[in-house]
Design a protein around this motif. Structure first.
Motif, mmCIF file in Angstrom:
data_model
loop_
_atom_site.group_PDB
_atom_site.id
_atom_site.type_symbol
_atom_site.label_atom_id
_atom_site.label_comp_id
_atom_site.label_asym_id
_atom_site.label_seq_id
_atom_site.Cartn_x
_atom_site.Cartn_y
_atom_site.Cartn_z
ATOM 1 N N GLY A 1 -4.255 0.406 10.535
ATOM 2 C CA GLY A 1 -4.097 -0.828 9.784
ATOM 3 C C GLY A 1 -3.161 -0.591 8.620
ATOM 4 O O GLY A 1 -2.821 0.564 8.307
ATOM 5 N N GLU A 2 -2.712 -1.664 7.990
ATOM 6 C CA GLU A 2 -1.796 -1.551 6.855
ATOM 7 C C GLU A 2 -0.534 -0.770 7.221
ATOM 8 O O GLU A 2 0.084 -0.119 6.375
ATOM 9 N N GLY A 3 -0.181 -0.801 8.521
ATOM 10 C CA GLY A 3 1.040 -0.135 8.974
ATOM 11 C C GLY A 3 0.918 1.350 9.213
ATOM 12 O O GLY A 3 1.927 2.020 9.477
ATOM 13 N N VAL A 4 -0.313 1.898 9.127
ATOM 14 C CA VAL A 4 -0.482 3.338 9.293
ATOM 15 C C VAL A 4 -1.516 3.641 10.371
ATOM 16 O O VAL A 4 -2.370 2.812 10.710
ATOM 17 N N ALA B 1 -7.336 -4.141 -1.235
ATOM 18 C CA ALA B 1 -7.443 -5.059 -0.099
ATOM 19 C C ALA B 1 -6.803 -4.398 1.112
ATOM 20 O O ALA B 1 -5.588 -4.225 1.171
ATOM 21 N N ALA B 2 -7.624 -3.983 2.057
ATOM 22 C CA ALA B 2 -7.122 -3.254 3.222
ATOM 23 C C ALA B 2 -8.056 -3.488 4.391
ATOM 24 O O ALA B 2 -9.264 -3.692 4.220
ATOM 25 N N ARG B 3 -7.481 -3.434 5.582
ATOM 26 C CA ARG B 3 -8.251 -3.662 6.805
ATOM 27 C C ARG B 3 -7.814 -2.624 7.836
ATOM 28 O O ARG B 3 -6.612 -2.479 8.106
ATOM 29 N N PHE B 4 -8.785 -1.931 8.409
ATOM 30 C CA PHE B 4 -8.489 -0.896 9.397
ATOM 31 C C PHE B 4 -9.350 -1.109 10.639
ATOM 32 O O PHE B 4 -10.565 -1.300 10.533
ATOM 33 N N ASP B 5 -8.703 -1.072 11.774
ATOM 34 C CA ASP B 5 -9.423 -1.068 13.044
ATOM 35 C C ASP B 5 -9.833 0.355 13.376
ATOM 36 O O ASP B 5 -9.068 1.313 13.151
ATOM 37 N N MET C 1 0.844 -1.199 0.000
ATOM 38 C CA MET C 1 0.000 0.000 0.000
ATOM 39 C C MET C 1 0.879 1.249 0.000
ATOM 40 O O MET C 1 1.775 1.375 0.835
ATOM 41 N N HIS C 2 0.619 2.139 -0.911
ATOM 42 C CA HIS C 2 1.365 3.395 -0.991
ATOM 43 C C HIS C 2 0.592 4.472 -0.216
ATOM 44 O O HIS C 2 -0.633 4.577 -0.336
ATOM 45 N N VAL C 3 1.301 5.276 0.544
ATOM 46 C CA VAL C 3 0.693 6.287 1.405
ATOM 47 C C VAL C 3 1.207 7.650 0.967
ATOM 48 O O VAL C 3 2.417 7.915 1.017
ATOM 49 N N VAL C 4 0.276 8.528 0.545
ATOM 50 C CA VAL C 4 0.666 9.804 -0.049
ATOM 51 C C VAL C 4 -0.084 10.945 0.645
ATOM 52 O O VAL C 4 -1.320 10.948 0.671
ATOM 53 N N PRO C 5 0.641 11.932 1.195
ATOM 54 C CA PRO C 5 -0.037 13.118 1.728
ATOM 55 C C PRO C 5 -0.321 14.117 0.614
ATOM 56 O O PRO C 5 0.591 14.501 -0.135
ATOM 57 N N LEU C 6 -1.572 14.541 0.504
ATOM 58 C CA LEU C 6 -1.957 15.536 -0.497
ATOM 59 C C LEU C 6 -2.177 16.870 0.207
ATOM 60 O O LEU C 6 -3.135 17.013 0.980
ATOM 61 N N PRO C 7 -1.314 17.866 -0.012
ATOM 62 C CA PRO C 7 -1.544 19.177 0.607
ATOM 63 C C PRO C 7 -2.868 19.763 0.141
ATOM 64 O O PRO C 7 -3.231 19.675 -1.041
ATOM 65 N N ALA C 8 -3.588 20.376 1.082
ATOM 66 C CA ALA C 8 -4.893 20.946 0.752
ATOM 67 C C ALA C 8 -5.173 22.136 1.667
ATOM 68 O O ALA C 8 -4.629 22.224 2.776
ATOM 69 N N LEU C 9 -6.018 23.035 1.158
ATOM 70 C CA LEU C 9 -6.425 24.204 1.939
ATOM 71 C C LEU C 9 -5.187 24.937 2.462
ATOM 72 O O LEU C 9 -4.197 25.050 1.745
ATOM 73 N N ALA C 10 -5.224 25.431 3.696
ATOM 74 C CA ALA C 10 -4.086 26.204 4.209
ATOM 75 C C ALA C 10 -2.933 25.316 4.639
ATOM 76 O O ALA C 10 -1.780 25.539 4.267
ATOM 77 N N ASP C 11 -3.247 24.274 5.421
ATOM 78 C CA ASP C 11 -2.173 23.431 5.966
ATOM 79 C C ASP C 11 -2.632 21.999 6.206
ATOM 80 O O ASP C 11 -2.031 21.277 6.989
ATOM 81 N N ASN C 12 -3.724 21.592 5.548
ATOM 82 C CA ASN C 12 -4.225 20.228 5.709
ATOM 83 C C ASN C 12 -3.445 19.238 4.867
ATOM 84 O O ASN C 12 -2.839 19.595 3.859
ATOM 85 N N LEU D 1 0.148 1.695 20.201
ATOM 86 C CA LEU D 1 0.269 0.969 18.939
ATOM 87 C C LEU D 1 1.733 0.633 18.668
ATOM 88 O O LEU D 1 2.640 1.209 19.270
ATOM 89 N N PRO D 2 2.000 -0.297 17.760
ATOM 90 C CA PRO D 2 3.389 -0.645 17.456
ATOM 91 C C PRO D 2 4.218 0.568 17.060
ATOM 92 O O PRO D 2 3.743 1.457 16.339
ATOM 93 N N GLY D 3 5.452 0.614 17.518
ATOM 94 C CA GLY D 3 6.296 1.780 17.322
ATOM 95 C C GLY D 3 6.608 2.093 15.876
ATOM 96 O O GLY D 3 6.907 3.246 15.537
ATOM 97 N N ASN D 4 6.544 1.089 15.000
ATOM 98 C CA ASN D 4 6.851 1.334 13.587
ATOM 99 C C ASN D 4 5.634 1.794 12.788
ATOM 100 O O ASN D 4 5.723 1.977 11.568
ATOM 101 N N THR D 5 4.489 1.975 13.451
ATOM 102 C CA THR D 5 3.300 2.499 12.787
ATOM 103 C C THR D 5 3.589 3.892 12.243
ATOM 104 O O THR D 5 4.149 4.741 12.951
#
Length: 254
Positions: free
Chosen positions: A120-123, A100-104, A1-12, A156-160
């Motif tokens: 979930g998925e390490g994030v 395919a993803a699972r989140f608590d 799973m690739h995780v990408v931050p999309l800048p939005a609005l002022a600082d979101n 949560l796990p430290g590598n999250t």
């Protein structure tokens, strides 16, 4: 799973998660335009939307996204989020097929009373509850609620990878240094953040173990934060100490 931050609005940051097959999830889309641009540029199909709380800078783009496609919208039980198709609460699991993803789901009241996080998925998708070297303001909840929420996230796990919803890291670091001026890990993190931001790069995501070493709001029981509280005349109680930290951050201008 690739995780990408999309800048939005002022600082979101809107978080985009996608697989190699072109299936995508977005989290807290306060604005549709950055999402649509990323989906087009990356040749992705939006499959689901996850929402953490009701503030407009987190949900303001949902209707526009839904106007072009029909996808499930997961959100807490809160009537202020009218676009939800699937209500979730503490202990629920969001299980998606594409991708395919699972989140608590974790209830994290404090910033708002119905705020949730997804992990979930390490994030960790934590909305406005946890920021790098900081935490959210208490608009609806109590200090005790927010501290309990942060305690849960800190376990949560430290590598999250912590995916916060705002680029507040540099300012939070300046405040954190006033609380723990001798924290070498904090100094190193601040230097890293300054270098990233100088090149207009996101300071996020960040591993949880780094937050555990640098974030005063996760370190209310550390010797340094206890000593800070004593200097402020705060009673020797972790909730009172946390409340004093949050109150100090509220007026911090450094």
């Amino acid at each position: 799973m690739h995780v990408v931050p999309l800048p939005a609005l002022a600082d979101n940051y809107i978080w985009l998660l996608h697989d190699d097959a072109g299936n995508a999830i977005v989290v807290d889309p306060g604005d549709a335009a950055p999402v649509e641009a990323a989906l087009t540029q990356r040749h992705l199909q939006l499959r689901a939307i996850l929402l953490t709380h009701h503030h407009n800078d987190h949900i303001g783009g949902v209707n526009a996204l839904l106007s072009k496609r029909e996808v499930p919208v997961y959100a807490p039980h809160d009537a202020r989020i009218a676009t939800a198709t699937q209500r979730v609460s503490d202990g629920d699991v969001v299980a998606l097929n594409l991708p395919a993803a699972r989140f608590d789901v974790i209830a994290v009241p404090g910033h708002t009373t119905t705020h949730i996080a997804y992990t979930g998925e390490g994030v960790l998708l934590c909305g406005d509850t946890l920021f790098s070297m900081g935490c959210g303001r208490l608009f609806e909840g109590t200090p005790a609620q927010m501290l309990a929420s942060l305690d849960r996230l800190a376990s949560l796990p430290g590598n999250t990878l912590v995916c916060c919803a705002h680029e507040y890291t540099a300012a939070n670091g300046r405040f954190a240094q006033t609380i723990e001026p001798d924290n070498a890990s904090l100094s190193a993190r601040r230097q890293e953040v300054d270098a990233l931001r100088a090149h207009h790069k996101p300071s996020l995501p960040v591993a949880l173990f780094i937050e555990q070493a640098t974030n005063p709001f996760l370190r209310t029981d550390s010797d340094a934060v206890i000593a800070w509280g004593q200097r402020q005349g705060v009673e020797d109680d972790r909730v009172a100490r946390f409340a004093a930290l949050r109150a100090s951050k509220d007026v911090f201008t450094g």
